[in-house]
Design an enzyme around this catalytic site. Structure first.
Site, PDB file in Angstrom:
ATOM      1  N   GLY A  13       0.804  -1.216   0.000  1.00 38.40           N
ATOM      2  CA  GLY A  13       0.000   0.000   0.000  1.00 38.40           C
ATOM      3  C   GLY A  13       0.836   1.265   0.000  1.00 38.40           C
ATOM      4  CD  GLN A  14      -0.383   7.382   0.561  1.00 43.25           C
ATOM      5  OE1 GLN A  14      -1.380   7.212   1.265  1.00 43.25           O
ATOM      6  NE2 GLN A  14       0.041   8.579   0.231  1.00 43.25           N
ATOM      7  CG  ASP A  36      -0.798  -5.962   0.151  1.00 42.14           C
ATOM      8  OD1 ASP A  36      -0.503  -4.825   0.570  1.00 42.14           O
ATOM      9  OD2 ASP A  36      -1.915  -6.231  -0.349  1.00 42.14           O
ATOM     10  NE  ARG A  38      -3.355  -3.861  -3.520  1.00 48.82           N
ATOM     11  CZ  ARG A  38      -2.666  -2.787  -3.879  1.00 48.82           C
ATOM     12  NH1 ARG A  38      -2.489  -2.483  -5.154  1.00 48.82           N
ATOM     13  NH2 ARG A  38      -2.116  -1.997  -2.978  1.00 48.82           N
ATOM     14  CE1 TYR A 140      -9.279   3.971   7.490  1.00 49.64           C
ATOM     15  CE2 TYR A 140      -9.669   6.303   7.901  1.00 49.64           C
ATOM     16  CZ  TYR A 140      -8.797   5.248   7.739  1.00 49.64           C
ATOM     17  OH  TYR A 140      -7.448   5.465   7.812  1.00 49.64           O
ATOM     18  CE  LYS A 144      -7.630   2.875  10.443  1.00 47.80           C
ATOM     19  NZ  LYS A 144      -6.561   1.867  10.387  1.00 47.80           N
ATOM     20  CB  ILE A 170       0.309   9.774   4.497  1.00 48.01           C
ATOM     21  CG1 ILE A 170       0.102   9.603   6.010  1.00 48.01           C
ATOM     22  CG2 ILE A 170       1.759   9.528   4.115  1.00 48.01           C
ATOM     23  CD1 ILE A 170       0.470   8.253   6.551  1.00 48.01           C
TER      24      ILE A 170
HETATM   25  P1  NAD Z   1      -3.487   1.434   1.290  1.00 43.88           P
HETATM   26  O1  NAD Z   1      -4.918   1.246   0.944  1.00 43.88           O
HETATM   27  O2  NAD Z   1      -2.617   2.154   0.335  1.00 43.88           O
HETATM   28  O3  NAD Z   1      -2.815   0.036   1.617  1.00 43.88           O
HETATM   29  C1  NAD Z   1      -3.461  -0.969   2.332  1.00 43.88           C
HETATM   30  C2  NAD Z   1      -2.933  -2.298   1.858  1.00 43.88           C
HETATM   31  O4  NAD Z   1      -3.606  -3.319   2.569  1.00 43.88           O
HETATM   32  C3  NAD Z   1      -3.191  -2.535   0.370  1.00 43.88           C
HETATM   33  O5  NAD Z   1      -1.982  -2.810  -0.309  1.00 43.88           O
HETATM   34  C4  NAD Z   1      -4.127  -3.729   0.341  1.00 43.88           C
HETATM   35  O6  NAD Z   1      -3.905  -4.621  -0.746  1.00 43.88           O
HETATM   36  C5  NAD Z   1      -3.811  -4.396   1.669  1.00 43.88           C
HETATM   37  N1  NAD Z   1      -4.912  -5.239   2.131  1.00 43.88           N
HETATM   38  C6  NAD Z   1      -6.236  -4.991   2.088  1.00 43.88           C
HETATM   39  N2  NAD Z   1      -6.931  -6.040   2.553  1.00 43.88           N
HETATM   40  C7  NAD Z   1      -6.022  -6.972   2.922  1.00 43.88           C
HETATM   41  C8  NAD Z   1      -6.126  -8.256   3.462  1.00 43.88           C
HETATM   42  N3  NAD Z   1      -7.312  -8.816   3.725  1.00 43.88           N
HETATM   43  N4  NAD Z   1      -5.003  -8.951   3.720  1.00 43.88           N
HETATM   44  C9  NAD Z   1      -3.779  -8.394   3.456  1.00 43.88           C
HETATM   45  N5  NAD Z   1      -3.629  -7.186   2.918  1.00 43.88           N
HETATM   46  C10 NAD Z   1      -4.738  -6.469   2.653  1.00 43.88           C
HETATM   47  O7  NAD Z   1      -3.459   2.147   2.726  1.00 43.88           O
HETATM   48  P2  NAD Z   1      -2.321   3.066   3.334  1.00 43.88           P
HETATM   49  O8  NAD Z   1      -2.605   4.449   2.935  1.00 43.88           O
HETATM   50  O9  NAD Z   1      -0.984   2.505   3.073  1.00 43.88           O
HETATM   51  O10 NAD Z   1      -2.688   2.966   4.876  1.00 43.88           O
HETATM   52  C11 NAD Z   1      -2.094   2.031   5.729  1.00 43.88           C
HETATM   53  C12 NAD Z   1      -2.735   2.167   7.094  1.00 43.88           C
HETATM   54  O11 NAD Z   1      -2.572   3.506   7.581  1.00 43.88           O
HETATM   55  C13 NAD Z   1      -4.238   1.888   7.115  1.00 43.88           C
HETATM   56  O12 NAD Z   1      -4.581   1.231   8.297  1.00 43.88           O
HETATM   57  C14 NAD Z   1      -4.850   3.258   7.107  1.00 43.88           C
HETATM   58  O13 NAD Z   1      -6.097   3.278   7.737  1.00 43.88           O
HETATM   59  C15 NAD Z   1      -3.834   4.065   7.901  1.00 43.88           C
HETATM   60  N6  NAD Z   1      -3.869   5.483   7.574  1.00 43.88           N
HETATM   61  C16 NAD Z   1      -3.464   5.916   6.347  1.00 43.88           C
HETATM   62  C17 NAD Z   1      -3.519   7.286   6.060  1.00 43.88           C
HETATM   63  C18 NAD Z   1      -3.078   7.817   4.729  1.00 43.88           C
HETATM   64  O14 NAD Z   1      -3.228   9.024   4.477  1.00 43.88           O
HETATM   65  N7  NAD Z   1      -2.528   6.987   3.832  1.00 43.88           N
HETATM   66  C19 NAD Z   1      -3.980   8.181   7.025  1.00 43.88           C
HETATM   67  C20 NAD Z   1      -4.431   7.682   8.239  1.00 43.88           C
HETATM   68  C21 NAD Z   1      -4.342   6.333   8.526  1.00 43.88           C
HETATM   69  N1  SER Z   2      -5.949   9.557   4.582  1.00 42.74           N
HETATM   70  C1  SER Z   2      -6.948   8.750   5.216  1.00 42.74           C
HETATM   71  C2  SER Z   2      -8.219   8.795   4.468  1.00 42.74           C
HETATM   72  O1  SER Z   2      -8.430   9.786   3.807  1.00 42.74           O
HETATM   73  C3  SER Z   2      -7.177   9.254   6.626  1.00 42.74           C
HETATM   74  O2  SER Z   2      -7.215   8.182   7.472  1.00 42.74           O
HETATM   75  O3  SER Z   2      -8.988   7.892   4.553  1.00 42.74           O
END
Ligand code: NAD
Ligand code: SER
Length: 318
Positions: A13-14, A36, A38, A140, A144, A170
């Site tokens: 993921g990101q 992952d 994927r 969501y 959380k 992020i």
């Molecule tokens: P993302 O959606 O880019 O990545 C999530 C990854 O989880 C994906 O690659 C997906 O394939 C994998 N995934 C989904 N279901 C799955 C499963 N059943 N088994 C295994 N893998 C699985 O999300 P992200 O932005 O990298 O966020 C990571 C974490 O950080 C999340 O918990 C998100 O809530 C939290 N978060 C992210 C942000 C942000 O701005 N990116 C902000 C706040 C919190």
């Molecule tokens: N960047 C995330 C979202 O927009 C915040 O948890 O869902």
């Protein structure tokens, strides 16, 4: 090199893709197992395909690699979650239970990312404090809040060393976001560097808390490496990087691309953003484990543009 054996769940993921690279540098490649559901295009040698909802598969993997730390990043984010609420609840909650149970059985240290999405309209919008009402409007956010409380429960009841941050949105050049409300702030840089106009799905003055990827990764590793006694909050810590609106990020980009055009067509994500804070008070993280952000909006803009230019140039010449 440090001794931990680390499993990253959601490593494609990101955040996970960047965290994997940084942890490999710090702990050694053979100490980091990216996983992952994927499979990434460029697969790491140790990559494991894992559906974290399959607790037997998860346990097998943890045993196979003698895992001592888990970064549990897999989740369905805010915007995608509103389109599929029951699926989002299922993935976000049941994955956490599987991971918490294993952490309890095997004394594994755990990172659980929470979000600014835990706050709703009852929380103060500016400098939202650590302890504010948690009345989220999205599935969501509800997942959380529940997740944070389950983390505290497993810590208090079973002694699980679980640590958590409420990430702001992020932004990074390395990877693309996966279905959140803050995704516009990454997309807008890609459009600018490609010479395209951008239509924002949030309105021009909607201000949200955001953070540059480098700072987010720094905070994540810092909280995991802090001595136990410094971690006084076992729900989740507020974390602040910067705050800006779509028009402010557009103006920052226009300092590099004066002709860059942005228009505004708010969709369902606007209501989500309106329910979130504009800025965050992270004094508890600063006091307890020494957190301090180092990147502001204009620094981020320069770095994003520099790196995305290189990325697109190398794609063209490849
Ligand atoms: P993302 O959606 O880019 O990545 C999530 C990854 O989880 C994906 O690659 C997906 O394939 C994998 N995934 C989904 N279901 C799955 C499963 N059943 N088994 C295994 N893998 C699985 O999300 P992200 O932005 O990298 O966020 C990571 C974490 O950080 C999340 O918990 C998100 O809530 C939290 N978060 C992210 C942000 C942000 O701005 N990116 C902000 C706040 C919190
Ligand atoms: N960047 C995330 C979202 O927009 C915040 O948890 O869902």
């Amino acid at each position: 090199m440090k001794k931990e054996k680390i499993l990253i769940i959601g490593a494609n993921g990101q955040i996970g893709s960047v965290l994997t690279d940084v942890l490999k540098l710090q702990y050694g490649s053979d100490h980091v197992i990216p996983s992952d559901i994927r499979v990434p295009e460029k697969k790491d040698q140790l990559f494991e395909r894992l559906d974290v909802l399959d607790k037997n598969q998860l346990a097998t993997l943890v045993n196979k690699h003698n895992i001592t730390q888990i970064y549990h990043l897999a989740a369905i984010l805010s915007a995608k979650g509103e389109l599929h609420p029951q699926w989002a609840w299922d993935v976000n909650m049941n994955s956490l239970f599987n991971v918490l149970e294993l952490a309890k059985e095997k004394s594994i240290q755990l990172f659980f990312p929470s979000s600014i999405a835990v706050f709703g309209k009852e929380a103060p919008k500016n400098q939202t404090p650590q302890y504010a009402p948690l009345t989220p409007t999205t599935v969501y956010g509800i997942s959380k809040v529940a997740g944070e409380n389950w983390c505290q429960y497993y810590h208090d009841k079973y002694g699980v060393d679980v640590r958590s941050i409420r990430y702001p949105g992020i932004i990074g050049y390395q990877s693309l976001p996966g279905g959140g409300t803050t995704d516009y702030a990454v997309e807008i840089y890609h459009a600018a560097v490609k010479g395209e106009a951008y239509t924002s799905f949030l309105s021009e003055n909607t201000t949200l808390p955001m953070i540059y990827m480098d700072d987010a990764i720094k905070a994540t590793i810092a909280i995991m490496e802090a001595p136990q006694e410094q971690i006084k909050i076992r729900t989740s810590y507020n974390l602040s990087g910067m705050s800006f609106s779509p028009i402010e990020i557009a103006q920052s980009i226009q300092q590099h691309y004066p002709d860059f055009k942005v228009s505004y067509a708010p969709d369902f994500r606007e209501a989500i953003a309106q329910s979130w804070p504009s800025s965050i008070d992270d004094s508890a993280a600063r006091a307890d484990w020494g957190w301090k952000a180092s990147v502001d909006l204009n620094m981020m803009t320069s770095d994003m543009i520099k790196n995305l230019k290189m990325k697109y140039l190398s794609t063209v010449s490849a």
